[in-house]
Design a protein around this motif. Structure first.
Motif, PDB file in Angstrom:
ATOM      1  N   GLY A 198       6.557  11.608  -2.367  1.00  0.00           N
ATOM      2  CA  GLY A 198       6.646  10.210  -2.791  1.00  0.00           C
ATOM      3  C   GLY A 198       7.947   9.584  -2.364  1.00  0.00           C
ATOM      4  N   GLY A 206       0.807  -1.218   0.000  1.00  0.00           N
ATOM      5  CA  GLY A 206       0.000   0.000   0.000  1.00  0.00           C
ATOM      6  C   GLY A 206       0.839   1.266   0.000  1.00  0.00           C
ATOM      7  N   SER A 207       1.847   1.320   0.872  1.00  0.00           N
ATOM      8  CA  SER A 207       2.690   2.514   0.956  1.00  0.00           C
ATOM      9  C   SER A 207       3.541   2.677  -0.303  1.00  0.00           C
ATOM     10  CB  SER A 207       3.591   2.443   2.199  1.00  0.00           C
ATOM     11  OG  SER A 207       4.465   1.325   2.127  1.00  0.00           O
ATOM     12  N   THR A 261       1.348   4.109  -2.966  1.00  0.00           N
ATOM     13  CA  THR A 261       1.143   5.538  -2.695  1.00  0.00           C
ATOM     14  C   THR A 261       2.341   6.350  -3.164  1.00  0.00           C
ATOM     15  OG1 THR A 261      -0.249   5.070  -0.766  1.00  0.00           O
ATOM     16  CG2 THR A 261       0.756   7.255  -0.881  1.00  0.00           C
ATOM     17  N   THR A 320       2.450   6.514  -6.941  1.00  0.00           N
ATOM     18  CA  THR A 320       1.466   7.446  -7.475  1.00  0.00           C
ATOM     19  C   THR A 320       1.962   8.888  -7.392  1.00  0.00           C
ATOM     20  OG1 THR A 320      -0.347   5.961  -6.832  1.00  0.00           O
ATOM     21  CG2 THR A 320      -0.913   8.263  -7.292  1.00  0.00           C
ATOM     22  N   PHE A 321       2.486   9.275  -6.233  1.00  0.00           N
ATOM     23  CA  PHE A 321       2.975  10.645  -6.068  1.00  0.00           C
ATOM     24  C   PHE A 321       4.184  10.924  -6.962  1.00  0.00           C
ATOM     25  CE2 PHE A 321       0.381  10.690  -2.228  1.00  0.00           C
ATOM     26  CZ  PHE A 321      -0.094  12.003  -2.236  1.00  0.00           C
ATOM     27  N   VAL A 328       7.773   8.921   1.436  1.00  0.00           N
ATOM     28  CA  VAL A 328       6.969   7.736   1.761  1.00  0.00           C
ATOM     29  C   VAL A 328       7.735   6.459   1.421  1.00  0.00           C
ATOM     30  CG1 VAL A 328       4.875   6.442   1.163  1.00  0.00           C
ATOM     31  CG2 VAL A 328       4.771   8.923   1.465  1.00  0.00           C
TER      32      VAL A 328
END
Length: 296
Positions: free
Chosen positions: A290, A117-118, A121, A124-125, A293
């Motif tokens: 991004g 999940g991370s 994320t 995506t960023f 993360v």
């Protein structure tokens, strides 16, 4: 995740190479096939690494390695064609959106790679940031052929990276690097088949000034180091995330083109208005988040 910072360092070198390539393709090298040939022909030089762990691979894996390497040189060719058709600040960031996207698809299908999940994320960023930093609205718009060549280059780059990751998973890093680079050499030789290409390729060194030759060879050394680091990062971690980190390359590219456009405005065009500056800052914030993360 040491592969993250290895990849970021590689993309800094790639940004420098992108600027040099645009300069040379505009001023010195008149045809993309010449540039792609002289990069591809260096493939066998990786045999210098053979004492550090070269191993034989199965025949099917050998052909996969050749295809992976071949796709990379063809991707370079189409990228250089597009480079002559549009600005480097518009072109290379577009690659930062399409290459990770196609890599995500190919890695999912061919490698069974799944992001947490991370990680998704962060992906995506990073990709949104790369696309935003690329977006540029002006009167001319995208040249259709330039866009087509850029997308085709992105598909081939993504396929090359995923096939290379597959080979790294089957053998060690040194062996994977050497066998894929034979694919470089095979494509370079194929460029010699048409007579007009042979004439362009062998005439180019005679038409190039000594200063541009030094610039070219310097770029190839830094580009070779960047490619080595990028491939090492791919061997250590997720090929999808390594390609998503291309967004950092375009941050470096933006800074370089803004600075150098003051000295070579006809080659490296980068106009910065308040709106454009706000857009670029937002893109850098997205890429930085991004990266944060991903590194957590």
């Amino acid at each position: 995740m040491s592969f993250i910072w290895i990849a970021v360092a590689a993309y800094l070198l790639f940004a420098i190479n992108g600027v040099v390539d645009k300069f040379l393709l505009t001023r010195a090298v008149k045809h993309p096939v010449v540039y792609a040939f002289y990069i591809g022909i260096t493939g066998p030089l990786t045999f210098a690494l053979a004492p550090f762990g070269l191993k034989l691979v199965s025949l099917p894996d050998f052909f996969v390695a050749l295809i992976g390497g071949a796709c990379f040189v063809w991707a370079l060719y189409f990228l250089y064609v597009a480079t002559k058709q549009t600005s480097i600040s518009r072109l290379l960031p577009i690659e930062g959106g399409f290459v990770p996207f196609f890599t995500l698809i190919f890695a999912y299908i061919m490698l069974g790679e799944r992001l947490t999940g991370s990680q998704f994320t962060a992906f995506t960023f990073l990709v949104l940031g790369a696309v935003l930093i690329a977006f540029r609205k002006d009167a001319g718009g995208w040249h259709p052929r330039a866009l087509g060549n850029a997308v085709l280059a992105a598909v081939l780059f993504a396929l090359s990276f995923v096939l290379t990751k597959y080979i790294f998973d089957q053998t060690n890093f040194v062996s994977g690097l050497i066998w894929t680079r034979l694919g470089f050499f095979a494509v370079a030789l194929s460029f010699l088949i048409p007579k007009k290409n042979r004439r362009r390729i062998f005439q180019a060194p005679k038409e190039t000034t000594s200063g541009n030759k030094i610039l070219y060879y310097g770029a190839r050394v830094s580009g070779g180091l960047a490619g080595f680091m990028q491939n090492y990062a791919i061997s250590l971690g997720s090929v999808t995330l390594v390609n998503a980190l291309q967004g950092t390359q375009y941050v470096f590219l933006l800074l370089l083109t803004v600075f150098l456009s003051m000295y070579h405005p006809k080659i490296l065009k980068e106009r910065i208005t308040r709106l454009v500056l706000a857009q670029k800052i937002l893109a850098i914030v997205l890429i930085s988040f991004g990266l944060y993360v991903l590194s957590e």
